[in-house]
Design a protein around this motif. Structure first.
Motif, PDB file in Angstrom:
ATOM      1  N   LEU A 219      -5.252   6.535   1.679  1.00  0.00           N
ATOM      2  CA  LEU A 219      -4.711   5.541   0.756  1.00  0.00           C
ATOM      3  C   LEU A 219      -4.641   6.097  -0.660  1.00  0.00           C
ATOM      4  O   LEU A 219      -5.632   6.608  -1.196  1.00  0.00           O
ATOM      5  CB  LEU A 219      -5.595   4.292   0.774  1.00  0.00           C
TER       6      LEU A 219
ATOM      7  N   PHE B 262       3.823   7.118   3.199  1.00  0.00           N
ATOM      8  CA  PHE B 262       4.094   5.873   3.898  1.00  0.00           C
ATOM      9  C   PHE B 262       3.741   4.693   3.016  1.00  0.00           C
ATOM     10  O   PHE B 262       2.670   4.658   2.405  1.00  0.00           O
ATOM     11  CB  PHE B 262       3.285   5.784   5.193  1.00  0.00           C
TER      12      PHE B 262
ATOM     13  N   TYR C  76       0.836  -1.206   0.000  1.00  0.00           N
ATOM     14  CA  TYR C  76       0.000   0.000   0.000  1.00  0.00           C
ATOM     15  C   TYR C  76       0.871   1.257   0.000  1.00  0.00           C
ATOM     16  O   TYR C  76       1.966   1.255   0.550  1.00  0.00           O
ATOM     17  CB  TYR C  76      -0.860   0.044   1.277  1.00  0.00           C
TER      18      TYR C  76
ATOM     19  N   GLN D 187       0.177  11.362   4.239  1.00  0.00           N
ATOM     20  CA  GLN D 187      -0.297  11.992   5.471  1.00  0.00           C
ATOM     21  C   GLN D 187       0.043  13.478   5.429  1.00  0.00           C
ATOM     22  O   GLN D 187       1.214  13.857   5.425  1.00  0.00           O
ATOM     23  CB  GLN D 187       0.338  11.358   6.708  1.00  0.00           C
TER      24      GLN D 187
ATOM     25  N   GLU E 276      -8.124   6.149  -2.246  1.00  0.00           N
ATOM     26  CA  GLU E 276      -8.960   7.344  -2.098  1.00  0.00           C
ATOM     27  C   GLU E 276      -8.460   8.530  -2.909  1.00  0.00           C
ATOM     28  O   GLU E 276      -9.253   9.339  -3.405  1.00  0.00           O
ATOM     29  CB  GLU E 276      -8.967   7.794  -0.629  1.00  0.00           C
TER      30      GLU E 276
ATOM     31  N   GLY F  46      -4.943  12.305   9.410  1.00  0.00           N
ATOM     32  CA  GLY F  46      -4.690  10.873   9.318  1.00  0.00           C
ATOM     33  C   GLY F  46      -4.184  10.497   7.934  1.00  0.00           C
ATOM     34  O   GLY F  46      -4.073  11.336   7.044  1.00  0.00           O
ATOM     35  N   LEU F  47      -3.877   9.226   7.757  1.00  0.00           N
ATOM     36  CA  LEU F  47      -3.354   8.757   6.476  1.00  0.00           C
ATOM     37  C   LEU F  47      -4.488   8.513   5.487  1.00  0.00           C
ATOM     38  O   LEU F  47      -5.590   8.110   5.880  1.00  0.00           O
ATOM     39  CB  LEU F  47      -2.585   7.446   6.679  1.00  0.00           C
TER      40      LEU F  47
ATOM     41  N   TYR G 227       0.270   5.287   1.218  1.00  0.00           N
ATOM     42  CA  TYR G 227      -0.567   6.275   1.866  1.00  0.00           C
ATOM     43  C   TYR G 227       0.154   7.630   1.847  1.00  0.00           C
ATOM     44  O   TYR G 227       1.375   7.684   1.775  1.00  0.00           O
ATOM     45  CB  TYR G 227      -0.803   5.928   3.343  1.00  0.00           C
TER      46      TYR G 227
END
Lengths: 110, 112
Positions: B45, B90, B33, B37, B59, B42-43, B35
């Motif tokens: 995707l 991340f 994955y 931030q 997202e 928050g993280l 992500y």
């Protein structure tokens, strides 16, 4: 996505327990309750997860309400290393992503 | 085991430049994955790869492309960087999708 609600911040003294609440009133039957934490300047770290029953591991305990609409992460004896942002996440069995909200910032006082 | 590693740790780009963020895992995980931030949030995707040879949008995929090079490696490419892509990125992996995810240390990207 089912949503979670957490307090913005909590403070604790070192060596004392910390109870972190999470509300998830729209949880579905296929949602697992996951907790991750993020220490400063690091990636998130898995803490614990559960479906219906309470769970314990070396890091924490997870208490899940009988109706599953809320849960509590319990850190039994907080240390300075536990200062982090704690995220309560509902992870559906048919969804790959983890939906991180703002989390709860935990401060531990020496 | 090193777990999930990411390179570089920090990068500064000018608007319009391209770059590739690298991610590798040595846990023999099937799913990976990416992500992002943003400060105080928050993280979210960006993309994920359920298994070697497959990738899917998350997202916030716009402005990014990914490559699952092999089972170990999953790269994220910014073709034409924009200031809105300033963020911490991340990478994560899991044994299979829908299971516990293990995160790398992050890449801090600043686009001027």
């Amino acid at each position: 996505d089912a949503k979670t609600t957490q307090p913005n911040s909590m403070e604790s003294n070192e060596e004392e327990p910390v109870h972190l609440p999470c509300n998830h009133s729209t949880i579905s039957g296929t949602d697992y309750i996951h907790w991750y934490r993020q220490l400063p300047s690091q990636g998130p770290e898995y803490v614990i997860h559960g479906l219906t029953s309470n769970v314990n591991n070396r890091m924490a305990s997870l208490a899940i309400a009988e109706d599953r609409k809320s849960s509590t992460l319990i850190l039994h004896r907080a240390t300075l290393r536990d200062a982090a942002v704690y995220y309560c996440i509902l992870h559906s069995s048919n969804d790959y992503k983890l939906s991180f909200g703002a989390g709860t910032t935990v401060t531990v006082r020496a | 085991n090193a777990g999930v590693t990411q390179t570089p740790k920090f990068q500064v780009l000018k608007t319009g430049q391209s770059m590739t963020l690298q991610c590798a895992q040595d846990m023999n995980h099937n799913s990976m994955y990416w992500y992002r931030q943003d400060p105080g949030m928050g993280l979210r995707l960006i993309y994920y790869s359920a298994s070697e040879g497959t990738t899917d949008k998350g997202e916030v995929p716009n402005g990014y492309n990914v490559s699952r090079l092999n089972k170990r490696e999953f790269s994220l490419r910014l073709e034409s960087a924009a200031p809105s892509q300033t963020s911490v990125y991340f990478c994560a992996s899991s044994v299979r999708g829908l299971e516990t995810q293990y995160f790398g240390p992050g890449t801090r990207l600043l686009v001027l």
